[in-house]
Design a protein around this motif. Sequence first.
Motif, PDB file in Angstrom:
ATOM      1  N   GLU A  60      20.627 -17.906   8.131  1.00  0.00           N
ATOM      2  CA  GLU A  60      21.021 -19.234   8.599  1.00  0.00           C
ATOM      3  C   GLU A  60      20.649 -19.436  10.061  1.00  0.00           C
ATOM      4  O   GLU A  60      20.814 -18.540  10.885  1.00  0.00           O
ATOM      5  CB  GLU A  60      22.524 -19.424   8.449  1.00  0.00           C
ATOM      6  N   SER A  61      20.180 -20.626  10.367  1.00  0.00           N
ATOM      7  CA  SER A  61      19.826 -20.974  11.731  1.00  0.00           C
ATOM      8  C   SER A  61      21.093 -21.131  12.576  1.00  0.00           C
ATOM      9  O   SER A  61      22.083 -21.707  12.131  1.00  0.00           O
ATOM     10  CB  SER A  61      19.039 -22.293  11.736  1.00  0.00           C
ATOM     11  N   VAL A  62      21.054 -20.561  13.778  1.00  0.00           N
ATOM     12  CA  VAL A  62      22.130 -20.724  14.760  1.00  0.00           C
ATOM     13  C   VAL A  62      21.502 -21.121  16.082  1.00  0.00           C
ATOM     14  O   VAL A  62      20.282 -21.042  16.254  1.00  0.00           O
ATOM     15  CB  VAL A  62      22.985 -19.436  14.915  1.00  0.00           C
ATOM     16  N   ARG A  63      22.307 -21.527  16.991  1.00  0.00           N
ATOM     17  CA  ARG A  63      21.811 -21.987  18.297  1.00  0.00           C
ATOM     18  C   ARG A  63      21.070 -20.865  19.016  1.00  0.00           C
ATOM     19  O   ARG A  63      21.561 -19.749  19.138  1.00  0.00           O
ATOM     20  CB  ARG A  63      22.980 -22.466  19.147  1.00  0.00           C
ATOM     21  N   ALA A  64      19.879 -21.179  19.485  1.00  0.00           N
ATOM     22  CA  ALA A  64      19.063 -20.213  20.223  1.00  0.00           C
ATOM     23  C   ALA A  64      19.628 -19.997  21.613  1.00  0.00           C
ATOM     24  O   ALA A  64      20.155 -20.920  22.235  1.00  0.00           O
ATOM     25  CB  ALA A  64      17.623 -20.704  20.312  1.00  0.00           C
ATOM     26  N   GLY A  65      19.520 -18.780  22.095  1.00  0.00           N
ATOM     27  CA  GLY A  65      19.979 -18.439  23.437  1.00  0.00           C
ATOM     28  C   GLY A  65      18.864 -18.599  24.451  1.00  0.00           C
ATOM     29  O   GLY A  65      17.749 -19.024  24.138  1.00  0.00           O
TER      30      GLY A  65
END
Length: 119
Positions: A60-65
């Motif tokens: 699943e895609s999550v917010r990139a750092g």
Amino acid sequence: MRRLSIIFIFVTAPSLANTFVFTKNNNVLSLSPGVDIAEFSINGSHSNTSSLCSIGGMAESVRAGEGQRNRWIYSDSSSACVAVISELKDGSVNVMTHSCENYCGISAVGSMDGEYRKV
């Protein structure tokens, strides 16, 4: 038969065009990013061992750092295995795993972690 082959190429070409291959020592990462998910597989080992690691699925895609272009998380519901796949702005991919020993032979544990470069 020729017509069927041409149709097959048009239907499968878009999905094949979005698969990227990355390598690190004796490891190969295949990554097919989508809108909210990425399909991936990692296969490899430590050098000079016969044990292999093999993991794959939908992350699943999550917010990139900071310094990242994209980031995905894979979590296996049947174990405590978690893999974080981060596409960095320089085009490489970093993989971090936790509790994924069940996917590896004893001498290959930890071989999936690290930085992968595009082939």
